[in-house]
Design a protein around this motif. Structure first.
Motif, short mmCIF file in Angstrom:
data_model
loop_
_atom_site.label_atom_id
_atom_site.label_comp_id
_atom_site.label_asym_id
_atom_site.label_seq_id
_atom_site.Cartn_x
_atom_site.Cartn_y
_atom_site.Cartn_z
N VAL A 96 -2.54 7.51 1.33
CA VAL A 96 -2.03 6.24 0.78
C VAL A 96 -0.82 6.56 -0.07
O VAL A 96 -0.67 7.69 -0.56
N THR A 97 0.06 5.59 -0.28
CA THR A 97 1.22 5.81 -1.14
C THR A 97 0.99 5.17 -2.51
O THR A 97 0.25 4.18 -2.63
N VAL A 98 1.63 5.76 -3.52
CA VAL A 98 1.49 5.28 -4.90
C VAL A 98 2.79 5.49 -5.67
O VAL A 98 3.60 6.35 -5.31
N ALA A 99 2.97 4.69 -6.72
CA ALA A 99 4.02 4.93 -7.71
C ALA A 99 3.58 4.19 -8.97
O ALA A 99 3.88 3.01 -9.13
N ASP A 100 2.78 4.82 -9.78
CA ASP A 100 2.12 4.28 -10.99
C ASP A 100 0.66 3.90 -10.74
O ASP A 100 -0.17 4.06 -11.62
N CYS A 101 0.38 3.36 -9.54
CA CYS A 101 -1.00 3.05 -9.22
C CYS A 101 -1.79 4.35 -9.12
O CYS A 101 -1.22 5.42 -8.96
N LEU A 102 -3.13 4.24 -9.21
CA LEU A 102 -3.97 5.43 -9.21
C LEU A 102 -4.20 5.94 -7.79
O LEU A 102 -4.66 5.19 -6.94
N PRO A 103 -3.89 7.24 -7.55
CA PRO A 103 -4.35 7.85 -6.31
C PRO A 103 -5.73 8.42 -6.57
O PRO A 103 -5.91 9.24 -7.48
N ILE A 104 -6.73 7.98 -5.83
CA ILE A 104 -8.10 8.44 -6.08
C ILE A 104 -8.61 9.18 -4.85
O ILE A 104 -8.59 8.65 -3.74
N PHE A 105 -9.04 10.40 -5.08
CA PHE A 105 -9.49 11.27 -3.99
C PHE A 105 -11.01 11.37 -4.02
O PHE A 105 -11.60 11.64 -5.06
N ILE A 106 -11.61 11.16 -2.86
CA ILE A 106 -13.07 11.22 -2.73
C ILE A 106 -13.41 12.40 -1.83
O ILE A 106 -12.94 12.46 -0.69
N MET A 107 -14.17 13.35 -2.36
CA MET A 107 -14.51 14.53 -1.56
C MET A 107 -16.01 14.71 -1.53
O MET A 107 -16.64 15.14 -2.51
N GLY A 108 -16.59 14.33 -0.41
CA GLY A 108 -18.04 14.41 -0.27
C GLY A 108 -18.45 15.48 0.71
O GLY A 108 -17.61 16.17 1.29
N ASP A 109 -19.75 15.62 0.87
CA ASP A 109 -20.27 16.58 1.84
C ASP A 109 -20.31 15.85 3.18
O ASP A 109 -21.15 15.00 3.41
N GLY A 110 -19.35 16.18 4.03
CA GLY A 110 -19.30 15.53 5.34
C GLY A 110 -18.49 14.25 5.38
O GLY A 110 -18.42 13.57 6.40
N PHE A 111 -17.90 13.89 4.26
CA PHE A 111 -17.00 12.72 4.27
C PHE A 111 -15.94 12.90 3.20
O PHE A 111 -16.09 13.68 2.26
N HIS A 112 -14.83 12.19 3.38
CA HIS A 112 -13.77 12.20 2.37
C HIS A 112 -13.02 10.89 2.44
O HIS A 112 -13.08 10.17 3.44
N GLY A 113 -12.32 10.59 1.35
CA GLY A 113 -11.61 9.31 1.31
C GLY A 113 -10.51 9.32 0.28
O GLY A 113 -10.38 10.24 -0.52
N LEU A 123 -8.09 6.37 -2.17
CA LEU A 123 -7.88 4.98 -2.57
C LEU A 123 -6.55 4.83 -3.29
O LEU A 123 -6.11 5.74 -3.98
N HIS A 124 -5.96 3.67 -3.13
CA HIS A 124 -4.79 3.26 -3.90
C HIS A 124 -5.30 2.16 -4.81
O HIS A 124 -5.76 1.12 -4.33
N ALA A 125 -5.27 2.38 -6.13
CA ALA A 125 -5.84 1.38 -7.03
C ALA A 125 -4.95 1.11 -8.23
O ALA A 125 -4.74 1.98 -9.07
N GLY A 126 -4.41 -0.09 -8.26
CA GLY A 126 -3.71 -0.57 -9.45
C GLY A 126 -4.65 -1.52 -10.18
O GLY A 126 -5.84 -1.57 -9.87
N TRP A 127 -4.14 -2.26 -11.15
CA TRP A 127 -5.04 -3.15 -11.89
C TRP A 127 -5.64 -4.21 -10.98
O TRP A 127 -6.81 -4.58 -11.16
N ARG A 128 -4.86 -4.67 -9.99
CA ARG A 128 -5.39 -5.70 -9.10
C ARG A 128 -6.57 -5.18 -8.28
O ARG A 128 -7.58 -5.86 -8.11
N GLY A 129 -6.41 -3.97 -7.78
CA GLY A 129 -7.50 -3.37 -7.00
C GLY A 129 -8.73 -3.13 -7.84
O GLY A 129 -9.86 -3.40 -7.41
#
Ligand SMILES: [Zn+2]
Length: 207
Positions: free
Chosen positions: A69-86, A88-94
């Motif tokens: 995902v792309t960001v510029a001030d919004c939060l880049p959120i990385f999800i690292m699970g066992d067998g899955f990953h993800g 997120l792009h999250a600003g205040w609206r998200g």
């Protein structure tokens, strides 16, 4: 590292050429991107054929593919699970519309590590008073100063993950506005963007 974020030196990720050089060892054909709308939709991705996933600000997969995902001030959120990953792009609206809660619903389980990357910090995120209503229950994420009201978006996200049962959450203290190694929409007033990527394994070519 399974996750990484481009910096200003990599150029704006609005350019396909910059994306290709930033990805280096990773083929663009193995990357699924999201068409962001500052909403709360998180899509479970099964194949690279789905790229770009329109109308989603979050991507999760159990497959051997990269997500970005792309960001510029919004939060880049990385999800690292066992067998899955993800990712997120999250600003205040998200955050307000529940993207964290949606991502937790989509994850196979909450036994994962979350990393909240460089984003605008409380030092530079001034908000209007009505944000107190938008983020009821998160009063301790606000800072009332003489010059105005400031909101710590990273803390809101971290708190929401913990409330949702995720124990391992780390947060970057880097503010994209303060640190000129990053692009900042609020500071630069330009549409330069960074790319946040999460991959399937620990053998990523980018350090
Ligand atoms: Zn700052």
């Amino acid at each position: 590292m399974r996750f990484f974020l481009s910096e200003k030196a990599d150029g704006s990720m609005s350019s396909e050429k910059n994306i290709e050089s930033f990805l280096r060892g990773i083929s663009v054909d193995n990357l699924v991107r999201a068409g962001l709308i500052h909403g709360n939709k998180v899509k479970m991705v099964d194949s690279v054929e789905e790229s770009p996933v329109q109308g989603a600000d979050g991507l999760i997969t159990m497959e051997n593919i990269y997500l970005g995902v792309t960001v510029a001030d919004c939060l880049p959120i990385f999800i690292m699970g066992d067998g899955f990953h993800g990712v997120l792009h999250a600003g205040w609206r998200g955050l307000h519309s529940g993207i964290i809660e949606e991502s937790i619903k989509k994850m196979p389980n909450t036994k994962c590590s979350i990393h909240i990357g460089p984003a605008i910090g409380e030092c530079h995120f001034e908000v209007s008073n009505d944000f107190k209503d938008k983020f009821k229950g998160y009063e301790d994420c606000f800072d009332q100063r003489r010059e105005g009201l400031f909101l710590n978006l990273k803390k809101v996200a971290e708190t929401k993950f913990r409330e949702g049962g995720v124990k391992k959450v780390s947060t970057s203290q880097e503010c994209t506005f303060c640190n000129h190694n990053f692009f900042s929409y609020r500071r630069d007033k330009k549409k330069n963007i960074m790319l946040a990527i999460v991959g399937p394994a620990d053998n990523n070519p980018i350090k």
